[in-house]
Every structure is written in C-alpha cells, then in structure tokens.
Design a protein around this motif. Sequence first.
Motif, short mmCIF file in Angstrom:
data_model
loop_
_atom_site.label_atom_id
_atom_site.label_comp_id
_atom_site.label_asym_id
_atom_site.label_seq_id
_atom_site.Cartn_x
_atom_site.Cartn_y
_atom_site.Cartn_z
N THR A 52 0.85 -1.20 0.00
CA THR A 52 0.00 0.00 0.00
C THR A 52 0.88 1.25 0.00
O THR A 52 1.85 1.32 0.76
N ILE A 53 0.49 2.20 -0.85
CA ILE A 53 1.24 3.46 -0.88
C ILE A 53 0.35 4.55 -0.28
O ILE A 53 -0.83 4.67 -0.63
N VAL A 54 0.93 5.30 0.64
CA VAL A 54 0.20 6.39 1.28
C VAL A 54 0.90 7.70 0.91
O VAL A 54 2.12 7.83 1.13
N THR A 55 0.18 8.63 0.33
CA THR A 55 0.79 9.93 -0.01
C THR A 55 -0.01 11.05 0.64
O THR A 55 -1.20 10.88 0.93
N GLU A 56 0.64 12.16 0.81
CA GLU A 56 -0.02 13.32 1.41
C GLU A 56 -0.20 14.39 0.34
O GLU A 56 0.76 14.69 -0.39
N GLN A 57 -1.39 14.94 0.22
CA GLN A 57 -1.66 15.99 -0.75
C GLN A 57 -1.12 17.33 -0.24
O GLN A 57 -0.80 17.47 0.94
N THR A 58 -1.11 18.30 -1.13
CA THR A 58 -0.61 19.62 -0.71
C THR A 58 -1.54 20.24 0.34
O THR A 58 -1.11 21.05 1.16
N ASP A 59 -2.82 19.83 0.33
CA ASP A 59 -3.74 20.42 1.33
C ASP A 59 -3.76 19.62 2.63
O ASP A 59 -4.56 19.87 3.52
N GLY A 60 -2.89 18.60 2.74
CA GLY A 60 -2.76 17.87 4.00
C GLY A 60 -3.53 16.56 4.03
O GLY A 60 -3.33 15.74 4.93
N ARG A 61 -4.43 16.32 3.05
CA ARG A 61 -5.18 15.07 3.06
C ARG A 61 -4.29 13.92 2.57
O ARG A 61 -3.35 14.16 1.81
N SER A 62 -4.63 12.70 2.96
CA SER A 62 -3.85 11.54 2.53
C SER A 62 -4.62 10.72 1.50
O SER A 62 -5.85 10.63 1.57
N ASN A 63 -3.91 10.11 0.59
CA ASN A 63 -4.48 9.17 -0.37
C ASN A 63 -3.76 7.85 -0.24
O ASN A 63 -2.55 7.83 0.04
N THR A 64 -4.45 6.77 -0.45
CA THR A 64 -3.78 5.46 -0.42
C THR A 64 -4.14 4.70 -1.69
O THR A 64 -5.18 4.93 -2.30
N LEU A 65 -3.23 3.78 -2.07
CA LEU A 65 -3.47 2.95 -3.25
C LEU A 65 -2.75 1.63 -3.07
O LEU A 65 -1.59 1.60 -2.65
N ASP A 66 -3.43 0.54 -3.37
CA ASP A 66 -2.78 -0.78 -3.33
C ASP A 66 -2.15 -1.03 -4.70
O ASP A 66 -2.81 -0.87 -5.73
N VAL A 67 -0.90 -1.39 -4.70
CA VAL A 67 -0.20 -1.66 -5.96
C VAL A 67 0.49 -3.02 -5.88
O VAL A 67 0.79 -3.51 -4.79
N THR A 68 0.74 -3.60 -7.06
CA THR A 68 1.39 -4.92 -7.12
C THR A 68 2.88 -4.73 -7.42
O THR A 68 3.25 -3.95 -8.31
N VAL A 69 3.71 -5.45 -6.68
CA VAL A 69 5.15 -5.42 -6.97
C VAL A 69 5.39 -6.28 -8.21
O VAL A 69 5.18 -7.50 -8.18
N VAL A 70 5.79 -5.63 -9.32
CA VAL A 70 5.95 -6.38 -10.58
C VAL A 70 7.41 -6.78 -10.82
O VAL A 70 7.69 -7.67 -11.63
N ALA A 71 8.33 -6.11 -10.14
CA ALA A 71 9.75 -6.47 -10.29
C ALA A 71 10.53 -5.90 -9.12
O ALA A 71 10.09 -4.93 -8.49
N ILE A 72 11.65 -6.54 -8.83
CA ILE A 72 12.53 -6.02 -7.77
C ILE A 72 13.92 -5.85 -8.38
O ILE A 72 14.52 -6.81 -8.88
N ALA A 73 14.38 -4.60 -8.36
CA ALA A 73 15.64 -4.27 -9.05
C ALA A 73 16.82 -4.34 -8.09
O ALA A 73 16.65 -4.24 -6.86
N ARG A 74 18.00 -4.53 -8.69
CA ARG A 74 19.23 -4.51 -7.87
C ARG A 74 19.45 -3.12 -7.32
O ARG A 74 19.15 -2.12 -7.97
N ASP A 75 19.99 -3.06 -6.12
CA ASP A 75 20.25 -1.75 -5.50
C ASP A 75 21.26 -0.97 -6.33
O ASP A 75 22.17 -1.53 -6.94
N MET A 76 21.08 0.36 -6.35
CA MET A 76 22.00 1.24 -7.07
C MET A 76 22.58 2.28 -6.11
O MET A 76 22.71 3.45 -6.46
N GLY A 77 22.87 1.83 -4.89
CA GLY A 77 23.48 2.76 -3.95
C GLY A 77 22.46 3.66 -3.29
O GLY A 77 21.28 3.32 -3.19
N MET A 78 22.94 4.83 -2.86
CA MET A 78 22.14 5.71 -2.03
C MET A 78 20.82 6.13 -2.70
O MET A 78 19.78 6.19 -2.06
#
Lengths: 224, 446
Positions: B179-205
């Motif tokens: 689940t992804i939770v984001t905050e709008q500019t007016d302070g409200r939150s939105n959530t969305l369920d998403v599917t992990v379609v791939a996992i990439a190798r780390d690229m550092g910081m």
Amino acid sequence: MKPAVSLQKVVKDYPLGKVTVRALHGVSLDIQPGEFTAIAGPSGSGKTTILNMIGCMDVPSSGSVALDGTETSQLSDAQLTRLRLDRIGFIFQSFNLINVLDVRQNVEFPLLLQGKHSARERAERVSRMVERVGLAKHAKQRPNELSGGQRQRVAIARALVTNPAIVLADEPTANLDSHTGHEIIELMREMNEKDHTTFIFSTHDPRVMECAHRVVKVADGVLA
Amino acid sequence: MVLASIALRNLVQARRRTLLLSTAIGLVTTLLVLLLSISAGISDNLVQSATTLSSGHVVVAGFYKPSPTLGAPLVTDASKVRAIVEAKTPGLERVVARGRGWGKIVGPGGSVQASLSGVTLSDEPGFADTLQLAPRSAYLEGGGPEVVGDARRIGEPDALILFASHARRLEVDVGDLVTIVTEQTDGRSNTLDVTVVAIARDMGMLSSWSAIIDEPSLKKLYSLKGDTTGALWVYLDDIAESERTMTSLRTTLAQEGYALMDYQPVPFWMKFEVVGGEDWTGQKLDLTTWADEVSFLMYTVVAFDIVTVFISSILLIIIAIGISNTMFNTVRERTREIGTMRAIGLRRRQVLWLFMLEAIFLGLFATTCGAGLGAVLALALDAAAIPVPIEAMQAFLLSDTIPFSVRPLALSGSVAFLTTCTALAALWPSYRAALLRPIVALGYTA
C-alpha cells in the motif's frame, strides 16, 4: 710554426685540507706538431698533472697553456669540452671503454658526439680504424670480452677516429704485460708516423721511454 | 640517439636493479589504475543511477503554486513545454515525462518512505532495459539466484518496482501487494494498493529511497489532471552537452513566455522551503542538469578521489626516494665512465640527459606494464562482480558490487604522470652527475 702545445710558467696548486700542495712549479714546455713525446718521471712527479693541463681537463693556478696558439685558460667549460672533442684524443691507463657498447660503438662514440658526419662516413671511418688496430674480427665484442691489449687498441682507435691534432696517453702500458705494452707503443708510433699526429704520453717505464723521439723528464713538479 | 642507446643498454646491463625498480613502480601504477577504475566506476554508477532514477541529462521541471504558501513539484501543460523542448534542443535523443511524488510504502514487514518516480512505459519503451533485476537471494531470506518479475510490467495499472533493500525491509516478493500512502498539498492523505511487478538490484544511495510506479497510478494518488507531470527528462546524444543545453533551454523557454525560477544547482526536493517562502502563484519552470540533481552525492566521488590521491602520494614518495637513491648509486658506480665520456667530449647537458633518459625509459616501461596489469585486473574484477556486503559501503559505492570502469584517459594519464614523477625523482642525481668535473670523475675510486 706554432707549437702544438705550449706551457708557459705553469703552476698548479691543489688545496689539501688546510694546506696547499704545489704539483707544478712553473713548468714551461713546447711540443711541436708530429712529435712522439714521452713525459717521464716517478709517481707523484707531476706527469699526469701536465697531461691534464694539456688535455683541457684542468686549469693552471698561474701561467698559460696554449694549443696551436689558442690560449685555453680563458675558455668556458662548454668551449673546453668542444676543444677536447675536436682536437684531442685520450688514451687512459685503465682503457676506460664504455662497457655497454661493443668495439665499433665505442670507436664511433666521439664521432656521434661531434655530430658532423653522415652515418655512412662514420661507418667507413670506424671500419678503417678498427682494421688499423687489428680488431676487425672483434668488432662486435664488448670490452669485457677482450684482453687488456685488445682493449687498449680499442682506446687507441677511439682516440684517433676523429683525426685529432694531439693524442694524450696517461701511462698507456701500465696495466699491460711488457710484450703487449711494447706492441701498443709500436702501434702508437706507427699511427704517429703515418698520420703525423702529435702523441704525448706519460710513463715511468725506461723501455717505453726508449721508443719516444723526445723524453721530457719531470721530478717534483719541475722539468729535469 | 647514442645517449638513448647507452641509457637502454645500461638498464639491460643492470638487469636485477631495473627489474626490482620496475616492479615497484609498476605495482604503484597498477594500484593507481585500480583506484582510478573504482573512482570511475562510482562516477559511472552515479551517472547511471542519476539518469535512471533522478533525472535525464537535463531536467525541465518546476513548481506549481495554487496559493503563495502551497507548492508542488509539477509542470502543468506539459505537452506544450515538451513540444518546445523537442523543437529547440540540438543533439536531442529523447524527452520523457516523469511523475514525482513522495510516499510511504507499507508491506507485511513494515513501511519505508520513498521517492516515487512515475513512468509511462509507452513514453519510455526502453525503460526496462535500464534496470537490472535482483536475484531473490538479494531480498528474500533463503532466496535463490533466480530472478523473477518483469520490469516491462510497469506499463500495467497499479504496478510498482521496488529496489532490493526496500523489498527486504518490507518482506515482499514479486506479485505481492503493498500500500502506498501519499499526502496531498492540502494535507489530506491518499492510499493505493499496488502490485510489486519487479525487484531491481540496488544502485546505492539513490535507490535506497526510490521506487518506480506507473504514471497513471501516481496521478491517481495526487489527483492530477492528464497534462500535468513532475518533470520532463531530456536525454542528449552527448551528456557533456548538458550544461550548455540547459542554459540554452532557459533562454528559449523565457523567450516563449515561461516564468523561470532562479538557477540553483541542487535537487528539486531541496527547493521546497525556498519556493514556499516566495509569494508568487501559478507555474514557474526550473531547469537543472543531472549533476545538479545528484550534487549531494558528488561527495562519494570526491571522497574516493581524495583517498586515491592520499594513498598514491604516500606510495609515490616512497618510490621517489627509492628511485633517487638508486640513481645516486648508479651515478656513483659510473663516475669514472662519466669522467671518460666528459673527457672525450660529452657536454654537461648530455650527461644530465643520459641519466634522465634512463629514468624515463625505466618509468615508461614499468608504468606501461603496471597500467596494463591494472587494466586487466580491473576488467577481471569487474567481471567477477565482487559483492559489497555492507549496506553503508553499497550506498557509498552506489552499487552492491565493487564497480570498476577502465578509462583509456586514466591509463595514459597514469603512465604519463608516474613516468614524469620517475624522471623528476632522477633529476637531482642526474644534475649532480652533470656537474662532475672530468678530472674529478676520472680520479674517482668506487
């Protein structure tokens, strides 16, 4: 005719710690072109110092040295170096060849330094000189592959390849057996007679002195 | 020529000494080449991760402020701006639109904060090729070397690509829901369920706080209109033209009537405070280069370069002392030879050159061998993909393996630099040799 070498009242002092040692006490000497001269005397008498003055490797404390009328004491190091390269050939007691070069390359070395001969001219001169000293068969050998006598022959070829006016030899037979020493002196005399090059060599060997046209004796820094 | 010949022959004659010195100089060169290769590898990773996760070569972004106190990193009427950029950018390869967001990703193992990069696959058909997927062992306890997932599925609705470190922390695998939770500019939150379609190798910081989401999902999370995006990433044929292109685009967009923010060479997320404190409203564009967007990471390259210079300098000093000492010994051993050559007619300058040439030949030989060995080792080690087990080191190296990148300029530069150092180390002994008077040198007894 101007003398090939003219030393006038030459004094040479060497500082030795706090004292000064006088090696030459006002030596005056003229050597004419084409002479085959021996400078004779015991060790420490001043023979090598005189040769060093004539060979422009050292300067007198006072007095003057002139080669073919050219006063040398006022010349710069670069001018003296050029004078040695063009006018003087050196033969050393310990042969002093360049160990990493072969016979031909050792003989060619002064010609390369002169930088005024083409490769073909250099090759011809070197071949002629190596032939004259009897080392044609050893031309590709390095000094450490030669006998003492052969090495001194290379040194003679190297000294003469530039057609110098004067050849200076400091005890050229001292490191050789008497038979080889005699051969070397004979070779030098042959070169002197054929080319009319002035030879000045130091020795304390009476048998070598006998071969010279003129013997200049030195003792304690003065001519005897 | 004769001096070069004598110098070479002397080196061959003193075989053992030449070999020992060459080995020492060669090893320093090898080490320098390896360190420079790592530095170049970090630099390459920085460019790679920056231009995959943070920016194009040039970034045309901006802030939209509905009121003086509220601002969001958005470009409105993006297609119009894009058309101008596409028409007025010389050496353009492509322009892509990327959404920008920041949210909390919640999974079975916990949550992570991440920057969300919105990708439109139809806009970037080659995007999947820029990511290397991680083996399951990189994020799952007991995972094997198999790679699962498909980065091309980012074109599907509600899709997410995570990096291995996040997947490990969230304890998720490909196919899991988060689940992804984001905050709008007016302070409200939105959530969305998403599917992990791939996992990439780390690229550092950069990858340690990044995730990639499909652009429509990102717009859904922020309730954005169709023609709005986070930034336009401009890719050029030559990355070296980034700065010049950015300057020229600033002029072009200003002439087209767009309001521009003052140029600040820092990433967009460092500008929120400044923008929030200004009293303008509406749209202002902001142009930066890829280097500006990762300026906070440049320290890794600089830090490694400092380490390289430090280590190399110490070794160089040791080698220089060794060379100098050896040359003094050589001059001492060959003093009579110098006297003979000076008597015959060799000038002082030629004596100096004779010994300098020896050092230069030695340096050239040793550094060329050393650089060659260094290059081969660097390529072999790069191919071996040596893993970096410590996460902090991965962040520093911007990779989960030690990166090596061999650059021809670094090789030739190392050879030139160390040969010059070798020659300089020999200068004083050579000068002393040149000063010898023939009569003194001839009388010398070793």
